[in-house]
Design a protein around this motif. Structure first.
Motif, PDB file in Angstrom:
ATOM      1  N   ASP A 140       5.729   5.678  12.918  1.00 16.75           N
ATOM      2  CA  ASP A 140       4.897   4.590  13.421  1.00 16.75           C
ATOM      3  C   ASP A 140       5.718   3.318  13.541  1.00 16.75           C
ATOM      4  O   ASP A 140       6.543   3.009  12.690  1.00 16.75           O
ATOM      5  CB  ASP A 140       3.716   4.336  12.476  1.00 16.75           C
ATOM      6  N   GLN A 141       5.484   2.577  14.603  1.00 13.66           N
ATOM      7  CA  GLN A 141       6.249   1.380  14.882  1.00 13.66           C
ATOM      8  C   GLN A 141       5.572   0.151  14.325  1.00 13.66           C
ATOM      9  O   GLN A 141       4.359   0.009  14.390  1.00 13.66           O
ATOM     10  CB  GLN A 141       6.406   1.215  16.408  1.00 13.66           C
ATOM     11  N   ASP A 142       6.354  -0.730  13.735  1.00 18.92           N
ATOM     12  CA  ASP A 142       5.906  -2.033  13.286  1.00 18.92           C
ATOM     13  C   ASP A 142       4.709  -1.972  12.325  1.00 18.92           C
ATOM     14  O   ASP A 142       3.667  -2.573  12.581  1.00 18.92           O
ATOM     15  CB  ASP A 142       5.561  -2.905  14.491  1.00 18.92           C
ATOM     16  N   PRO A 143       4.823  -1.268  11.198  1.00 16.91           N
ATOM     17  CA  PRO A 143       3.725  -1.260  10.219  1.00 16.91           C
ATOM     18  C   PRO A 143       3.565  -2.631   9.581  1.00 16.91           C
ATOM     19  O   PRO A 143       4.547  -3.307   9.276  1.00 16.91           O
ATOM     20  CB  PRO A 143       4.168  -0.209   9.197  1.00 16.91           C
ATOM     21  N   ARG A 144       2.337  -3.034   9.345  1.00 16.14           N
ATOM     22  CA  ARG A 144       2.026  -4.385   8.855  1.00 16.14           C
ATOM     23  C   ARG A 144       1.056  -4.340   7.684  1.00 16.14           C
ATOM     24  O   ARG A 144       0.340  -3.363   7.482  1.00 16.14           O
ATOM     25  CB  ARG A 144       1.408  -5.200   9.994  1.00 16.14           C
ATOM     26  N   THR A 145       1.019  -5.434   6.943  1.00 16.25           N
ATOM     27  CA  THR A 145       0.048  -5.566   5.868  1.00 16.25           C
ATOM     28  C   THR A 145      -0.486  -6.989   5.843  1.00 16.25           C
ATOM     29  O   THR A 145       0.181  -7.925   6.303  1.00 16.25           O
ATOM     30  CB  THR A 145       0.674  -5.198   4.501  1.00 16.25           C
ATOM     31  N   TRP A 146      -1.702  -7.155   5.285  1.00 16.14           N
ATOM     32  CA  TRP A 146      -2.338  -8.478   5.256  1.00 16.14           C
ATOM     33  C   TRP A 146      -1.878  -9.308   4.059  1.00 16.14           C
ATOM     34  O   TRP A 146      -1.862 -10.521   4.123  1.00 16.14           O
ATOM     35  CB  TRP A 146      -3.852  -8.327   5.253  1.00 16.14           C
ATOM     36  N   TRP A 147      -1.518  -8.657   2.971  1.00 14.63           N
ATOM     37  CA  TRP A 147      -0.895  -9.332   1.824  1.00 14.63           C
ATOM     38  C   TRP A 147      -0.238  -8.276   0.959  1.00 14.63           C
ATOM     39  O   TRP A 147      -0.491  -7.081   1.085  1.00 14.63           O
ATOM     40  CB  TRP A 147      -1.894 -10.172   1.028  1.00 14.63           C
ATOM     41  N   TYR A 148       0.669  -8.725   0.066  1.00 18.01           N
ATOM     42  CA  TYR A 148       1.328  -7.840  -0.883  1.00 18.01           C
ATOM     43  C   TYR A 148       0.689  -8.007  -2.259  1.00 18.01           C
ATOM     44  O   TYR A 148       0.280  -9.100  -2.631  1.00 18.01           O
ATOM     45  CB  TYR A 148       2.816  -8.183  -1.017  1.00 18.01           C
ATOM     46  N   ASN A 149       0.653  -6.916  -3.035  1.00 18.93           N
ATOM     47  CA  ASN A 149       0.164  -7.054  -4.406  1.00 18.93           C
ATOM     48  C   ASN A 149       0.972  -6.227  -5.404  1.00 18.93           C
ATOM     49  O   ASN A 149       0.499  -5.932  -6.502  1.00 18.93           O
ATOM     50  CB  ASN A 149      -1.326  -6.702  -4.512  1.00 18.93           C
ATOM     51  N   THR A 150       2.185  -5.823  -5.011  1.00 15.68           N
ATOM     52  CA  THR A 150       3.037  -5.043  -5.908  1.00 15.68           C
ATOM     53  C   THR A 150       4.391  -5.720  -6.055  1.00 15.68           C
ATOM     54  O   THR A 150       4.782  -6.564  -5.246  1.00 15.68           O
ATOM     55  CB  THR A 150       3.242  -3.610  -5.390  1.00 15.68           C
ATOM     56  N   LEU A 160      -5.000  -3.333  -9.610  1.00 11.54           N
ATOM     57  CA  LEU A 160      -5.909  -4.307 -10.219  1.00 11.54           C
ATOM     58  C   LEU A 160      -5.112  -5.364 -10.967  1.00 11.54           C
ATOM     59  O   LEU A 160      -4.165  -5.048 -11.689  1.00 11.54           O
ATOM     60  CB  LEU A 160      -6.881  -3.613 -11.180  1.00 11.54           C
ATOM     61  N   GLY A 161      -5.495  -6.622 -10.794  1.00 12.50           N
ATOM     62  CA  GLY A 161      -4.887  -7.702 -11.547  1.00 12.50           C
ATOM     63  C   GLY A 161      -3.611  -8.258 -10.970  1.00 12.50           C
ATOM     64  O   GLY A 161      -2.969  -9.112 -11.589  1.00 12.50           O
ATOM     65  N   GLY A 162      -3.202  -7.816  -9.804  1.00 10.55           N
ATOM     66  CA  GLY A 162      -1.975  -8.311  -9.197  1.00 10.55           C
ATOM     67  C   GLY A 162      -2.192  -9.572  -8.391  1.00 10.55           C
ATOM     68  O   GLY A 162      -3.302 -10.111  -8.315  1.00 10.55           O
ATOM     69  N   PRO A 163      -1.129 -10.048  -7.747  1.00  7.67           N
ATOM     70  CA  PRO A 163      -1.225 -11.245  -6.902  1.00  7.67           C
ATOM     71  C   PRO A 163      -1.714 -10.884  -5.500  1.00  7.67           C
ATOM     72  O   PRO A 163      -2.085  -9.739  -5.238  1.00  7.67           O
ATOM     73  CB  PRO A 163       0.221 -11.736  -6.864  1.00  7.67           C
ATOM     74  N   GLY A 225      -8.519  -6.304  -5.780  1.00  6.00           N
ATOM     75  CA  GLY A 225      -8.225  -6.395  -7.198  1.00  6.00           C
ATOM     76  C   GLY A 225      -7.335  -7.563  -7.559  1.00  6.00           C
ATOM     77  O   GLY A 225      -7.022  -7.767  -8.738  1.00  6.00           O
ATOM     78  N   SER A 226      -6.918  -8.342  -6.562  1.00  4.82           N
ATOM     79  CA  SER A 226      -6.023  -9.470  -6.826  1.00  4.82           C
ATOM     80  C   SER A 226      -6.746 -10.559  -7.613  1.00  4.82           C
ATOM     81  O   SER A 226      -7.898 -10.901  -7.314  1.00  4.82           O
ATOM     82  CB  SER A 226      -5.484 -10.038  -5.514  1.00  4.82           C
ATOM     83  N   LEU A 227      -6.053 -11.115  -8.581  1.00  5.13           N
ATOM     84  CA  LEU A 227      -6.663 -12.120  -9.455  1.00  5.13           C
ATOM     85  C   LEU A 227      -7.166 -13.321  -8.675  1.00  5.13           C
ATOM     86  O   LEU A 227      -8.227 -13.867  -8.967  1.00  5.13           O
ATOM     87  CB  LEU A 227      -5.650 -12.566 -10.523  1.00  5.13           C
TER      88      LEU A 227
END
Length: 312
Positions: A140-150, A160-163, A225-227
């Motif tokens: 798949d080309q150009d995979p994206r995410t809305w925010w990181y939490n790891t 759970l409990g991440g940023p 689950g982000s704080l």
């Protein structure tokens, strides 16, 4: 690897990541989150008035719309003109893809869904601002995410409990999509996109958005689950009309996670299909989509009539 299968551990602080807004310029669609067998900054709230639908002839590369401008070419057939003519009374929905997807892929994956809702709605798409590594091996080309939490600048829906690193940039991307393609009657989100739609609905409830929408469709969504997001869900139930669709055998986002999000809404419409993590388009769910959007369409007509009476 999909968002919910990530083995990355949660961390309270993440290293800086390179953020790019370079997006594919083609049509916008779903991603590797969906099985291949499927066809499928805060500010005061503004007015809820819904102006007539409109489209832009030149859009940023991370925005895509199904709206077609009316043709001015006299050689175009009458039939073609009717097909391209915009119905100002149709609902407008902004679609938000899942983790490891982008807007163009989401549009492709939603081809069957578009046919179901075409009577009532136009769909537009926006692409997440953050790049992620493609570890799926699916090409798949150009995979994206809305925010990181790891801790490794990735994302897991079960963390759970991440940023929520990069969430502010995401709010700006959505605000730009609303400005350039909207305003929108509703938002539709899948998986991480469904989580984001739930957050936006909660933020609207607390008057923390510079735009408004009147309903949401959330497919395989869940509570973040982000704080930093927990405060958005506190206190009152979210009163905006909502449709929640989720799979009985979804191993990526178990149905209990989707039910927890639905329970944050007042009088949610829910539908549980017998399968897994994808956007269902066959069987009884078709009538569920149609009935919900028919209700939203009727409410829009009533609203429009009230505005016109007030203006007289």
């Amino acid at each position: 690897m999909s968002e919910e299968q990530s083995n990355s551990s949660c961390a309270s602080n993440l290293p800086s990541a390179s953020i790019t807004t370079e997006m594919p310029s083609g049509p916008v669609s779903t991603s590797s989150e969906t099985p291949s067998t499927s066809t499928e900054t805060p500010s005061a709230s503004t007015s809820s008035q819904i102006p007539l639908s409109s489209s832009s002839s030149q859009l940023p590369s991370n925005l895509t719309s199904n709206l077609a401008p009316e043709t001015s070419n006299p050689s175009t057939s009458t039939c073609a003109e009717k097909e391209k003519k915009i119905d100002p009374m149709k609902l407008k929905i902004l679609c938000i893809h899942g983790h490891r997807q982008n807007g163009a892929k989401f549009k492709v994956k939603l081809a069957a869904f578009r046919k179901i809702v075409d009577k009532y709605a136009y769909l537009s798409y926006v692409t997440a601002p953050h790049a992620v590594a493609d570890t799926t091996g699916g090409g798949d080309q150009d995979p994206r995410t809305w925010w990181y939490n790891t801790e490794d600048n990735n994302y897991s829906g079960k963390c759970l409990g991440g940023p929520a690193y990069g969430f502010e940039e995401t709010l700006e991307v959505v605000k730009t999509g609303v400005r350039d393609l909207g305003p929108f009657d509703g938002l539709m989100g899948f998986s991480q996109g469904g989580c984001l739609v739930g957050l936006l609905a909660a933020m609207q409830q607390k008057r923390l958005l510079p735009y408004r929408f009147r309903f949401v469709i959330i497919i395989s969504g869940y509570l973040s689950g982000s704080l930093v997001h927990r405060g958005f869900y506190e206190h009152n139930l979210i009163t905006i009309p909502s449709l929640h669709v989720y799979g009985e055998t979804d191993s990526m986002i178990p149905k209990e996670m989707s039910e927890s999000l639905a329970n944050k809404f007042n009088d949610p419409v829910t539908f549980e299909h017998p399968n897994g993590h994808y956007v269902p388009v066959s069987g009884p769910v078709k009538a569920v989509y149609e009935d919900f959007l028919a209700d939203m369409y009727q409410q829009r007509l009533i609203y429009r009539q009230e505005v016109e009476r007030t203006a007289e």
